[in-house]
Design an enzyme around this catalytic site. Sequence first.
Site, short mmCIF file in Angstrom:
data_model
loop_
_atom_site.label_atom_id
_atom_site.label_comp_id
_atom_site.label_asym_id
_atom_site.label_seq_id
_atom_site.Cartn_x
_atom_site.Cartn_y
_atom_site.Cartn_z
N HIS A 26 33.41 40.02 -23.19
CA HIS A 26 32.96 38.71 -23.64
C HIS A 26 33.99 38.05 -24.54
O HIS A 26 34.32 36.87 -24.39
CB HIS A 26 31.63 38.82 -24.38
N GLU A 62 42.49 36.91 -25.88
CA GLU A 62 43.45 37.00 -24.78
C GLU A 62 43.55 38.45 -24.33
O GLU A 62 43.37 39.36 -25.13
CB GLU A 62 44.82 36.49 -25.23
N LEU A 84 25.92 44.65 -21.13
CA LEU A 84 24.91 45.69 -21.03
C LEU A 84 23.69 45.30 -20.22
O LEU A 84 22.89 46.17 -19.86
CB LEU A 84 24.48 46.11 -22.44
N HIS A 89 26.23 35.23 -17.96
CA HIS A 89 27.64 35.54 -17.68
C HIS A 89 27.81 36.22 -16.33
O HIS A 89 28.74 35.92 -15.58
CB HIS A 89 28.21 36.42 -18.79
#
Length: 272
Positions: A26, A62, A84, A89
């Site tokens: 993330h 990055e 998890l 996403h």
Amino acid sequence: MTEPAHDHGTRRTVHHGSPALVVVAHGSRDPRTPRTVATLLDRVRELRPGLDVRLGHIELNEPALPDTLAALGAGRAVLVPLLLGRGVHIKRDLPAFATAASRLETRIAGALGPHPLLVEALYDRLTQAGWHTSARARPRTHSRTHPGGDAVVLAAAGSRDPESAADTRRTAALLSERLGGVPVLAAYASAASPTVPEALRALAARGHHRTAVASYFTAPGYFAGRSAAAAPWIAAAPLGAHPALARLLLHRYDEALTTPSPTRARRRLATA
């Protein structure tokens, strides 16, 4: 029925042309998080020598995921989310990133949890925090008629996606089973309820006055720290670079290559 954790092999022959494993993190403003993820990826590489293992972030850090995918050119990759549970996403962002990498053949693996390997990592972290020498050494009663004794709050980030919450509750049930029936209540640092303090109060109202907080986070960060700070007793560390997490990343990679998932794959990859 859950699969036994020891059935998930990781040391396999890597054939020439095997798709790259792109771990999708993330991202976090906490400087400890990138270091933790880097150590985790080193463990993955140790378990599968020769496999091209790369990292891409959804935001904040990055390398950014689009840059990682662009660097693979016209190759092949399996995107394994370091996430998890199911949520926006995995359902929306990762497919969009994969589609934008128009030269790359991709598959997207499922969320890491729920899975027995995560439960083993959570159990170890609790033990390291003092559960083994304290809670497990004492007799407990946790029946419906006499609910006193030790308990655990499984602190997770939280999501508005109901499937994500269901995944966390399933992990809580598996952890309860691993702890021999100790009550484990899922709670969330944001976006869902109960919150960690609410879960702690609910357990105290049932007579559980020694409650540990299990940190269902992949790395240190704001939510993990806030959840641990609420603990009235012991608080476990995040999953971090636990060996079981490295094994699970490889398991999800292998699973994505061998299990048809037309809604998640933009183009089918031949198993190397």
